[in-house]
Design a protein around this motif. Structure first.
Motif, PDB file in Angstrom:
ATOM      1  N   GLY A   5      -3.623  -4.327   9.358  1.00  0.00           N
ATOM      2  CA  GLY A   5      -4.302  -4.693  10.583  1.00  0.00           C
ATOM      3  C   GLY A   5      -4.973  -6.047  10.518  1.00  0.00           C
ATOM      4  O   GLY A   5      -4.942  -6.741   9.490  1.00  0.00           O
ATOM      5  N   ASN A  45       0.832  -1.207   0.000  1.00  0.00           N
ATOM      6  CA  ASN A  45       0.000   0.000   0.000  1.00  0.00           C
ATOM      7  C   ASN A  45       0.866   1.257   0.000  1.00  0.00           C
ATOM      8  O   ASN A  45       0.586   2.231   0.685  1.00  0.00           O
ATOM      9  N   MET A  48       0.498   4.314  10.340  1.00  0.00           N
ATOM     10  CA  MET A  48      -0.426   3.774   9.345  1.00  0.00           C
ATOM     11  C   MET A  48      -0.429   2.247   9.309  1.00  0.00           C
ATOM     12  O   MET A  48      -1.151   1.646   8.511  1.00  0.00           O
ATOM     13  N   ASP A  82      -1.632  -0.181  11.275  1.00  0.00           N
ATOM     14  CA  ASP A  82      -2.898  -0.880  11.500  1.00  0.00           C
ATOM     15  C   ASP A  82      -3.865  -0.690  10.340  1.00  0.00           C
ATOM     16  O   ASP A  82      -4.661  -1.580  10.034  1.00  0.00           O
ATOM     17  N   THR A  83      -3.808   0.459   9.707  1.00  0.00           N
ATOM     18  CA  THR A  83      -4.659   0.692   8.543  1.00  0.00           C
ATOM     19  C   THR A  83      -4.236  -0.189   7.379  1.00  0.00           C
ATOM     20  O   THR A  83      -5.064  -0.798   6.689  1.00  0.00           O
ATOM     21  N   ASP A  84      -2.927  -0.270   7.156  1.00  0.00           N
ATOM     22  CA  ASP A  84      -2.401  -1.021   6.023  1.00  0.00           C
ATOM     23  C   ASP A  84      -2.393  -2.529   6.248  1.00  0.00           C
ATOM     24  O   ASP A  84      -2.568  -3.310   5.309  1.00  0.00           O
TER      25      ASP A  84
END
Length: 217
Positions: free
Chosen positions: A37, A5, A31, A33-35
């Motif tokens: 998680g 990402n 970032m 956990d967003t990418d």
């Protein structure tokens, strides 16, 4: 570098030195956990479930002292907490990752350091269990570090790990030989016994994972 990402790359595993890896994860931490998680992979939940299979008495789980190696932002600890585990320390060389983990209020202590083949400052038998997810990979946790991991786990305790099947697959794993040499050596020396090895789907997206657990002698 190309990244997951826009951030992650195999280059981190193969071409970066220790400090460059730490910097990479520090920069990615906000970032992560967003990418990457738990909604994108089953590794953390499988790791926690693996420990749950070892510690079946749910009333006892809250007093089990656990070290989460390569803890990152605490995704494994979140899954452990769901199963009733409460006494968890985090170890990771990235302070940025540990700072993110601290905000979740799960870990008791934070150890910002690498585990390597060299003796660490953690006393022998300090932990009932050691867990890790995504710690094994070319250029991350070295195979020889498991000598220290076994040492810091008390006799009768457990070591549970989940890894990308591409790294530990029996047939094509690019890390399997070096890690299993250490695993087998520790078993031959009577220091631990392997009690589980199984594959599971969707470790990361469509990649299978491998779960291993060992009982320390």
């Amino acid at each position: 570098m190309d990244a997951y990402n826009g951030r992650f790359s195999e280059e981190v595993y193969t071409n970066c030195n220790k400090q460059e890896k730490v910097t990479f994860y520090d920069n990615w931490s906000s970032m992560y956990d967003t990418d990457y998680g738990p909604d994108r992979r089953r590794g953390p939940s499988a790791t926690a479930a693996g420990l749950g299979e070892c510690i079946v008495d749910e009333k006892h789980r809250k007093s089990v002292r656990i070290l989460d190696v390569a803890a990152g932002t605490g995704t494994v600890a979140e899954e452990l907490q769901k199963l009733g585990f409460a006494d968890i320390d985090a170890l990771d060389p990235s302070q940025g990752m540990l700072d993110q983990a601290r905000t979740k209020g799960i870990y008791k202590n934070f150890l910002c350091q690498f585990l390597t083949e060299k003796p660490c400052d953690i006393p022998s038998g300090s932990y009932d269990c050691v867990v890790m997810c995504s710690a094994i990979g070319s250029g991350h946790l070295p195979a020889e570090a498991f000598v220290e991991i076994q040492r810091i786990t008390r006799p009768g305790g457990y070591v549970v790990l989940a890894a990308n099947g591409k790294n530990l697959n029996k047939t094509y794993g690019n890390c399997r030989e070096e890690f299993c040499r250490i695993f087998d050596m520790l078993e031959a020396q009577g220091k631990w016994v392997k009690i589980t090895e199984k594959t599971f789907p969707n470790y990361n997206s469509d990649t299978d994972g491998i779960l291993m657990s060992f009982r320390v002698c």
